[in-house]
Design a protein around this motif. Sequence first.
Motif, mmCIF file in Angstrom:
data_model
loop_
_atom_site.group_PDB
_atom_site.id
_atom_site.type_symbol
_atom_site.label_atom_id
_atom_site.label_comp_id
_atom_site.label_asym_id
_atom_site.label_seq_id
_atom_site.Cartn_x
_atom_site.Cartn_y
_atom_site.Cartn_z
ATOM 1 N N THR A 62 0.710 -1.151 0.178
ATOM 2 C CA THR A 62 0.177 0.439 -0.007
ATOM 3 C C THR A 62 0.612 1.526 -0.051
ATOM 4 O OG1 THR A 62 -1.599 -1.466 1.083
ATOM 5 C CG2 THR A 62 -1.682 1.140 1.257
ATOM 6 N N VAL A 63 1.742 0.837 0.765
ATOM 7 C CA VAL A 63 2.583 2.396 0.466
ATOM 8 C C VAL A 63 3.330 2.764 -0.451
ATOM 9 C CG1 VAL A 63 5.014 2.878 1.767
ATOM 10 C CG2 VAL A 63 3.129 2.179 3.533
ATOM 11 N N VAL A 64 3.977 1.874 -0.926
ATOM 12 C CA VAL A 64 5.049 1.603 -2.331
ATOM 13 C C VAL A 64 3.513 2.546 -2.942
ATOM 14 C CG1 VAL A 64 6.125 0.294 -3.856
ATOM 15 C CG2 VAL A 64 6.641 0.145 -1.414
ATOM 16 N N GLY A 65 3.158 1.535 -3.786
ATOM 17 C CA GLY A 65 1.323 2.150 -3.863
ATOM 18 C C GLY A 65 1.416 3.789 -4.164
ATOM 19 N N ARG A 66 1.227 3.856 -2.640
ATOM 20 C CA ARG A 66 0.650 5.096 -2.960
ATOM 21 C C ARG A 66 1.873 6.195 -3.162
ATOM 22 N NH1 ARG A 66 -2.659 4.564 2.976
ATOM 23 N NH2 ARG A 66 -4.719 4.512 1.845
ATOM 24 N N ILE A 67 2.800 6.313 -2.601
ATOM 25 C CA ILE A 67 4.037 6.672 -3.439
ATOM 26 C C ILE A 67 4.018 6.723 -4.931
ATOM 27 C CG2 ILE A 67 6.413 7.325 -2.640
ATOM 28 C CD1 ILE A 67 6.295 5.591 -0.145
ATOM 29 N N SER A 68 4.058 5.713 -5.286
ATOM 30 C CA SER A 68 4.530 5.503 -6.618
ATOM 31 C C SER A 68 3.424 6.342 -7.341
ATOM 32 C CB SER A 68 4.478 3.924 -7.014
ATOM 33 O OG SER A 68 5.290 3.256 -7.033
ATOM 34 N N LEU A 69 2.034 5.962 -6.884
ATOM 35 C CA LEU A 69 0.643 6.977 -7.921
ATOM 36 C C LEU A 69 0.436 8.557 -7.228
ATOM 37 C CD1 LEU A 69 -2.413 6.562 -8.776
ATOM 38 C CD2 LEU A 69 -2.927 6.787 -6.635
ATOM 39 N N ASP A 70 1.246 8.771 -6.579
ATOM 40 C CA ASP A 70 1.694 10.513 -6.264
ATOM 41 C C ASP A 70 3.272 10.448 -7.665
ATOM 42 O OD1 ASP A 70 -0.077 11.021 -4.596
ATOM 43 O OD2 ASP A 70 1.661 10.647 -2.627
ATOM 44 N N LEU A 71 3.888 9.559 -7.556
ATOM 45 C CA LEU A 71 5.048 10.661 -8.497
ATOM 46 C C LEU A 71 4.205 10.414 -10.087
ATOM 47 C CD1 LEU A 71 7.941 10.892 -9.197
ATOM 48 C CD2 LEU A 71 8.295 8.307 -9.014
ATOM 49 N N LEU A 72 3.174 8.985 -9.966
ATOM 50 C CA LEU A 72 2.979 8.991 -11.545
ATOM 51 C C LEU A 72 2.431 10.332 -12.267
ATOM 52 C CD1 LEU A 72 1.636 5.339 -12.165
ATOM 53 C CD2 LEU A 72 3.010 6.954 -13.386
ATOM 54 N N ARG A 73 1.599 11.212 -10.808
ATOM 55 C CA ARG A 73 0.718 11.976 -10.827
ATOM 56 C C ARG A 73 1.688 13.250 -10.802
ATOM 57 N NH1 ARG A 73 -4.004 10.176 -6.761
ATOM 58 N NH2 ARG A 73 -5.247 8.974 -7.425
ATOM 59 N N SER A 74 2.352 13.690 -10.383
ATOM 60 C CA SER A 74 3.850 14.486 -10.610
ATOM 61 C C SER A 74 3.976 14.730 -12.367
ATOM 62 C CB SER A 74 4.702 14.238 -9.135
ATOM 63 O OG SER A 74 5.462 14.995 -9.997
ATOM 64 N N ARG A 75 4.282 13.701 -12.782
ATOM 65 C CA ARG A 75 5.063 13.519 -14.022
ATOM 66 C C ARG A 75 3.695 13.678 -14.974
ATOM 67 N NH1 ARG A 75 7.402 7.627 -14.781
ATOM 68 N NH2 ARG A 75 8.960 7.362 -13.735
ATOM 69 N N GLN A 76 2.650 13.438 -14.829
ATOM 70 C CA GLN A 76 1.659 14.003 -16.153
ATOM 71 C C GLN A 76 1.318 15.246 -15.340
ATOM 72 O OE1 GLN A 76 -2.787 13.437 -14.473
ATOM 73 N NE2 GLN A 76 -2.946 11.660 -16.486
ATOM 74 N N ALA A 77 2.032 16.200 -14.526
ATOM 75 C CA ALA A 77 1.685 17.543 -13.957
ATOM 76 C C ALA A 77 3.002 18.052 -15.225
ATOM 77 C CB ALA A 77 1.134 17.978 -13.034
ATOM 78 N N HIS A 78 3.813 16.861 -14.538
ATOM 79 C CA HIS A 78 5.078 18.145 -15.216
ATOM 80 C C HIS A 78 5.588 16.916 -16.641
ATOM 81 C CE1 HIS A 78 4.401 21.213 -12.413
ATOM 82 N NE2 HIS A 78 4.285 20.929 -11.788
ATOM 83 N N PRO A 79 5.056 16.928 -17.629
ATOM 84 C CA PRO A 79 5.738 16.043 -18.083
ATOM 85 C C PRO A 79 6.574 16.107 -18.953
ATOM 86 C CG PRO A 79 3.746 16.879 -19.219
ATOM 87 C CD PRO A 79 3.870 17.650 -18.139
#
Length: 291
Positions: A62-79
């Motif tokens: 769960t922790v790894v998933g949440r951290i990874s999800l935050d990073l994916l969303r950050s990439r999407q906001a700043h491709p």
Amino acid sequence: MTAHPSGSITEAFEAQRDRLRAVAYRVLGSHADAEDVVQEAWMRLVRQDAATIGNLAGWLTTVVGRISLDLLRSRQAHPETHYGQEFSDFVVTPDDSPAPDEQVALADSVGFALLVVLDSLTPSERLAFVLHDMFAVPFHEIGHILGKSADASKMIASRARRKVQSTDRPVGPGREHQEVVQAFRAAAVGGDFEALLRVLDPDVRLTVDTADGVVVRLGATEVAAGARMFSGDVARSRPVLLNGVPGQMSWRPDGTPLSVIAFTVVEARITAIHIVIDPAKLASIHVPDSA
């Protein structure tokens, strides 16, 4: 006040490390990012009262998933910040017909074609698809990460699966890919604009990593117009495999790497070209000798 983790917790975490790294890598497509995510998960575990964790494997996922999800969303906001990151994970080998076991190792280590497809998914879709379809994580656990119900998470994963199944996969190492790349090289060297347009997808993307930043060109006409960069004089240039996908490597007269080029081919057309000429990035890529 945070207590120092006991030996048993440390051992338990280390027993999960490889799995967590694999999860993070499939979600993020970057070994470096995956390592950072797993390390952050460890730091959070250190700050957590272990007695409150009933299922360590599930908690860490769960922790790894949440951290990874935050990073994916950050990439999407700043491709723009993600262009070229995957090259730090590229394994470059001579294109000299490696043994079958080596080909399997290359394909398994990166899964380049699948990663390209996964990049077309939204962060939530990518996470749900990877966790459920690749690691059999239950939907109620995925829901905890996404902040959704189990049913909603199942729908997200199903939508992602349909997208993956309907998306044309980039061609892996094979005669068709090599012939397309060779045709492009010949047209670039010969300055044949029309021949270039025939092998380039209309929406092809060219990404060039330079020491001064990333340059991106979109569209077959733009890419073909700049194709002279593929025909410059170099001391030595040879075909290579980048994560098992045909590409090209060039060296300066003194033997230091000059450039790495990777070609993504879909349905006999080049859909993406990625060039690295930034010395710092080239230094981070394990490359074969120029000889």
